[in-house]
Structures are given as structure tokens and as C-alpha cells.
Design a protein around this motif. Structure first.
Motif, PDB file in Angstrom:
ATOM      1  N   UNK A  39       0.831  -1.203   0.000  1.00 15.79           N
ATOM      2  CA  UNK A  39       0.000   0.000   0.000  1.00 15.79           C
ATOM      3  C   UNK A  39       0.863   1.250   0.000  1.00 15.79           C
ATOM      4  N   UNK A  40       1.973   1.206   0.727  1.00 16.21           N
ATOM      5  CA  UNK A  40       2.869   2.360   0.742  1.00 16.21           C
ATOM      6  C   UNK A  40       3.499   2.571  -0.630  1.00 16.21           C
ATOM      7  N   UNK A  41       3.808   1.471  -1.308  1.00 19.73           N
ATOM      8  CA  UNK A  41       4.395   1.578  -2.646  1.00 19.73           C
ATOM      9  C   UNK A  41       3.455   2.340  -3.585  1.00 19.73           C
ATOM     10  N   UNK A  42       2.166   2.077  -3.442  1.00 22.19           N
ATOM     11  CA  UNK A  42       1.226   2.733  -4.345  1.00 22.19           C
ATOM     12  C   UNK A  42       0.955   4.188  -3.958  1.00 22.19           C
ATOM     13  N   UNK A  43       1.580   4.641  -2.857  1.00 25.19           N
ATOM     14  CA  UNK A  43       1.532   6.064  -2.519  1.00 25.19           C
ATOM     15  C   UNK A  43       2.445   6.843  -3.465  1.00 25.19           C
ATOM     16  N   UNK A  44       3.398   6.134  -4.062  1.00 24.18           N
ATOM     17  CA  UNK A  44       4.295   6.774  -5.023  1.00 24.18           C
ATOM     18  C   UNK A  44       3.546   6.848  -6.336  1.00 24.18           C
ATOM     19  N   UNK A  65      11.343   0.921  -4.056  1.00 24.04           N
ATOM     20  CA  UNK A  65      11.089   0.051  -2.894  1.00 24.04           C
ATOM     21  C   UNK A  65      11.979   0.402  -1.691  1.00 24.04           C
ATOM     22  N   UNK A  66      13.292   0.654  -1.896  1.00 29.38           N
ATOM     23  CA  UNK A  66      14.096   1.045  -0.731  1.00 29.38           C
ATOM     24  C   UNK A  66      13.624   2.355  -0.094  1.00 29.38           C
ATOM     25  N   UNK A  67      12.894   3.172  -0.853  1.00 32.83           N
ATOM     26  CA  UNK A  67      12.414   4.443  -0.296  1.00 32.83           C
ATOM     27  C   UNK A  67      11.238   4.239   0.641  1.00 32.83           C
ATOM     28  N   UNK A  68      10.586   3.092   0.573  1.00 32.30           N
ATOM     29  CA  UNK A  68       9.394   2.854   1.401  1.00 32.30           C
ATOM     30  C   UNK A  68       9.763   2.811   2.877  1.00 32.30           C
ATOM     31  N   UNK A  69      10.866   2.144   3.178  1.00 30.92           N
ATOM     32  CA  UNK A  69      11.266   2.016   4.578  1.00 30.92           C
ATOM     33  C   UNK A  69      10.706   0.760   5.214  1.00 30.92           C
ATOM     34  N   UNK A 115      17.257   8.376 -14.661  1.00 30.28           N
ATOM     35  CA  UNK A 115      16.522   9.616 -14.899  1.00 30.28           C
ATOM     36  C   UNK A 115      15.188   9.643 -14.172  1.00 30.28           C
ATOM     37  N   UNK A 116      14.674   8.479 -13.760  1.00 32.63           N
ATOM     38  CA  UNK A 116      13.395   8.536 -13.057  1.00 32.63           C
ATOM     39  C   UNK A 116      13.585   8.610 -11.550  1.00 32.63           C
ATOM     40  N   UNK A 117      14.818   8.470 -11.088  1.00 32.01           N
ATOM     41  CA  UNK A 117      15.009   8.477  -9.641  1.00 32.01           C
ATOM     42  C   UNK A 117      15.745   9.701  -9.127  1.00 32.01           C
ATOM     43  N   UNK A 118      16.739  10.144  -9.890  1.00 30.16           N
ATOM     44  CA  UNK A 118      17.614  11.141  -9.289  1.00 30.16           C
ATOM     45  C   UNK A 118      17.860  12.318 -10.224  1.00 30.16           C
ATOM     46  N   UNK A 170      10.637  18.781 -11.379  1.00 33.27           N
ATOM     47  CA  UNK A 170      10.531  17.365 -11.720  1.00 33.27           C
ATOM     48  C   UNK A 170      10.181  16.524 -10.493  1.00 33.27           C
ATOM     49  N   UNK A 171      10.883  16.785  -9.393  1.00 30.03           N
ATOM     50  CA  UNK A 171      10.601  16.012  -8.177  1.00 30.03           C
ATOM     51  C   UNK A 171       9.219  16.343  -7.620  1.00 30.03           C
ATOM     52  N   UNK A 172       8.810  17.620  -7.759  1.00 33.21           N
ATOM     53  CA  UNK A 172       7.482  18.002  -7.280  1.00 33.21           C
ATOM     54  C   UNK A 172       6.392  17.267  -8.060  1.00 33.21           C
ATOM     55  N   UNK A 173       6.577  17.175  -9.372  1.00 33.82           N
ATOM     56  CA  UNK A 173       5.533  16.539 -10.195  1.00 33.82           C
ATOM     57  C   UNK A 173       5.349  15.077  -9.816  1.00 33.82           C
ATOM     58  N   UNK A 174       6.354  14.486  -9.230  1.00 30.61           N
ATOM     59  CA  UNK A 174       6.240  13.076  -8.860  1.00 30.61           C
ATOM     60  C   UNK A 174       5.295  12.865  -7.675  1.00 30.61           C
ATOM     61  N   UNK A 175       5.070  13.929  -6.921  1.00 33.32           N
ATOM     62  CA  UNK A 175       4.175  13.835  -5.754  1.00 33.32           C
ATOM     63  C   UNK A 175       4.483  12.644  -4.882  1.00 33.32           C
ATOM     64  N   UNK A 176       5.743  12.467  -4.593  1.00 28.16           N
ATOM     65  CA  UNK A 176       6.096  11.355  -3.719  1.00 28.16           C
ATOM     66  C   UNK A 176       5.584  11.630  -2.311  1.00 28.16           C
ATOM     67  N   UNK A 177       5.248  10.580  -1.567  1.00 33.53           N
ATOM     68  CA  UNK A 177       4.807  10.827  -0.200  1.00 33.53           C
ATOM     69  C   UNK A 177       5.948  11.441   0.595  1.00 33.53           C
ATOM     70  N   UNK A 178       5.620  12.423   1.446  1.00 35.21           N
ATOM     71  CA  UNK A 178       6.690  13.068   2.195  1.00 35.21           C
ATOM     72  C   UNK A 178       7.126  12.218   3.377  1.00 35.21           C
ATOM     73  N   UNK A 179       6.189  11.391   3.835  1.00 38.09           N
ATOM     74  CA  UNK A 179       6.523  10.463   4.923  1.00 38.09           C
ATOM     75  C   UNK A 179       5.520   9.335   4.899  1.00 38.09           C
TER      76      UNK A 179
END
Ligand code: UDP
Ligand code: MG
Length: 323
Positions: free
Chosen positions: A172-177, A188-192, A226-229, A296-305
Motif C-alpha cells: 500500500x505504501x508503494x502505491x503512494x508513489x 522500494x528502498x524508499x518505502x522504509x 533519470x526517473x530516480x535522481x 521534476x521532483x514536485x511533479x512526482x508527488x512522492x509521499x513526504x513520509x
């Protein structure tokens, strides 16, 4: 524990009959040992195959409810196929293990995955203990791949492909990305959460041929970076600053030559401008790039926590009596 296996398949008619047979044996073995529940399943994702893959999956499903099928409308690549399978399993499984259709990933490692899950791990990485069976070429290109990735800011687990267990919560956390260019190995390593590792011996593909020739592998690496960093953008600024120092050294050197009179008239001003403007341009591009990187990073809307545990108490639920 309700376990789902997710297996992307692209033109895998050569391996599917054998793969399904082996998996069926394995799954019933795990059931007998009481490690997984009866309603555990295997999901095959047909990634727009052009051969009989889907017919085989259909037949398997009709024969045995153990097998489920998901068919993508067209070929979308391994990562997207995997994601489709994971989303199908998301609300049903306690844990999901993803693996390849050619069973290069040792299915006997599943026991160890489940043990780690039972011990509390939410993400378990399958890591190749050696690459003895890979060709010299594959081994070295893969090694270069991991080195390059981490140099360029994409942190991936060394010698881990996509053989991994995700708990329901991790899934479920993965799909927050929400990013469209999802590079699973990097995300996946970013999930924690609590993670663990299972070592296994990677076998050779027993039939069919690799769907990952060098060209696709390079494209995959490029995608990953290019999709990560945004580190490649940062390299522009670094280069610009290096150029700036070089140009300062050059200015001094050319001026000295100019005053000794050991030069052609006009050449000093010309060469100095070329270096200085070059440095200036690189730095400017880098600064613009820095902002583009932010956008670019903003558009990804990654979860902040992602919250792992919350500790509070019941009494605070009562309404406060402020009138
Ligand atoms: N695969 C996929 N879509 C693609 C390419 C590959 O779903 O466009 C699947 C393939 O069926 C297999 C897995 O990805 O289950 C890994 O592919 P392969 O074994 O060919 O790669 P290799 O092990 O040689 O790196
Ligand atoms: Mg393979």
C-alpha cells in the motif's frame, strides 16, 4: 498467511507449462507445512505477448483456481507488468512475492522469505549470492549497471533484481508513489519499514530466451537513473565550477604570456573569453537545471513520509468542552 506470487510473462509459452507445474508443487508443499493458507494464489501477468502465453494462462486458470491471470492491453515492459500484478494482489494478499516467469530465481527461497516475513520484515529482498552461472558478459554488464546507478544517485540493492516480498502494508505504501515512471528497484528502498534479505542461487533460464538484451538493459538503466535522481543535472554545475577554475588559471597564464610579449595580438582576449563564457554558460545551465530538477521532483508527488506506528491514547477522542 495468504501469499500471492506475481509473475510477469512476455512471450513465455516455452516456460509456462513447466513453471506452473513447479509452482503448483511448491505452493502445495508450503500449504502442507502450514506456512501459507489455502487461498494463496499465483498471478500471471501477460505483458502483451504475441505468442500463446495468454491461452496457456487461461487454460491454467480453468484447470486450477490456484492460478490467476491478468492480461495487459499491450506490451508495457516488465516493471509495469509487475506493477499491474501487484495492484491486482494488493487488497487480497497478506504478502506478495514477485518473480520472473523463467524461474531463474530459486523458488525454494520462498520458505526463507516467509520466515523473514513472520519475523516482522515488511520488505524482503532476494539477493543473488553469486553470479557463477551468468555469462562473463552478463555478469560484468550487470556489475557496471549497479556501480553506475549508485554513482548517479539511484540507490538500488546490490545484486537484487525483482525477486522480493512485500507485505500488504509495504504494498500500500508503494502505491503512494504516484509517479508514472516507476522504477521499482529504486522506489522500494524508499518505502522504509523493517527490511531483510534472503540469499539465493540464480539458475539459468531453462527454456526460451532472455527478453532483456543489452539494448533493453541500457534503456532500463537510463530509465532508472533519470526517473530516480537529479544528480546528472548537478553534474553540470560541478563541471561549470571546474571550468571556472580552469579559466581563471588560463587567464593568469595567458596574461603572463601576453606581457612577456610571447603571443599573437588579439589571441589572449579571444581565448580568455572562450574559457570564461564557457564556464559561465555551464554554471547558468546548471542553475536552471537545479530548478527543473525541483519541478521534476514536485511533479512526482512522492509521499513526504510514511507512518509506521502511531502511539496515542483513547481519551483524546472525547470532544473538548470549549464553549
Ligand atoms: N518481461 C515482461 N515484459 C517485457 C520483458 C520481460 O513481462 O517486456 C518478463 C519476462 O517474461 C520475465 C521477466 O520479465 O518473466 C524477466 O525477463 P527475462 O528473464 O527475459 O530477463 P533476464 O532474466 O534475462 O534479465
Ligand atoms: Mg530471466
Amino acid at each position: 498467511m495468504k501469499l500471492f506470487l506475481v509473475i510477469p510473462c512476455y512471450n513465455e509459452e516455452a516456460v509456462l507449462p513447466e513453471t506452473s507445474k513447479r509452482l503448483k508443487v511448491k505452493m502445495s508443499e508450503l500449504q502442507k507445512k502450514g506456512m501459507i493458507s489455502k487461498n494463496s494464489r499465483v498471478i500471471f501477468v501477460d505483458d502483451g505477448s504475441k505468442d500463446k502465453t495468454w491461452d496457456l494462462i487461461t487454460a491454467l486458470h480453468q484447470e486450477d483456481p490456484l492460478f490467476w491471470g491478468v492480461k495487459l492491453s499491450r506490451n508495457r515492459g516488465h516493471q509495469n507488468a509487475l506493477l499491474a500484478g501487484l495492484s491486482a494482489a494488493m487488497d487480497k494478499a497478506d504478502a506478495v512475492i514477485s518473480m520472473d516467469a523463467d524461474l531463474q530465481d530459486d523458488i525454494n527461497a520462498i520458505d526463507a522469505f516467509i520466515e523473514k516475513y513472520n519475523a516482522g520484515a515488511e520488505v524482503v529482498y532476494g539477493v543473488r549470492s553469486s553470479r557463477k552461472k551468468d555469462s562473463f558478459f552478463k555478469k560484468n554488464t550487470a556489475l557496471a549497471f549497479y556501480r553506475l546507478m549508485s554513482k548517479l544517485g539511484a540507490d538500488v540493492v546490490y545484486n537484487h533484481a525483482d525477486y522480493r516480498l512485500l507485505s500488504n502494508r509495504a504494498l500500500h505504501s508503494l502505491f503512494e508513489f504516484k509517479e508514472v515512471n516507476l522504477f521499482l528497484r529504486g522506489i522500494v528502498p524508499m518505502i522504509g519499514y523493517k527490511t531483510d534479505v534472503v540469499y539465493y542461487e540464480r539458475a539459468e533460464r531453462f527454456a526460451g530466451e532472455s527478453k532483456y538484451p543489452l539494448k533493453k538493459m541500457l534503456a532500463f538503466a537510463f530509465e532508472g537513473i533519470t526517473s530516480l535522481s537529479i544528480r546528472p543535472i548537478r553534474m553540470i554545475i560541478t563541471l561549470g565550477i571546474v571550468m571556472l577554475f580552469v579559466s581563471i588559471a588560463m587567464v593568469i597564464y595567458f596574461l603572463v604570456r601576453h606581457f612577456i610579449g610571447y603571443t599573437v595580438p588579439g589571441w589572449t582576449s579571444l581565448i580568455v573569453s572562450i574559457w570564461a563564457i564557457g564556464a559561465l554558460q555551464l554554471i547558468s545551465t546548471g542553475v536552471i537545471g537545479e530548478y527543473i530538477g525541483k519541478v521534476y521532483l514536485e511533479t512526482k508527488e512522492r509521499p513526504r513520509f510514511i507512518i509506521e506506528t502511531f502511539m496515542g491514547d483513547e481519551t483524546s477522542d472525547e470532544n473538548s468542552n470549549r464553549s
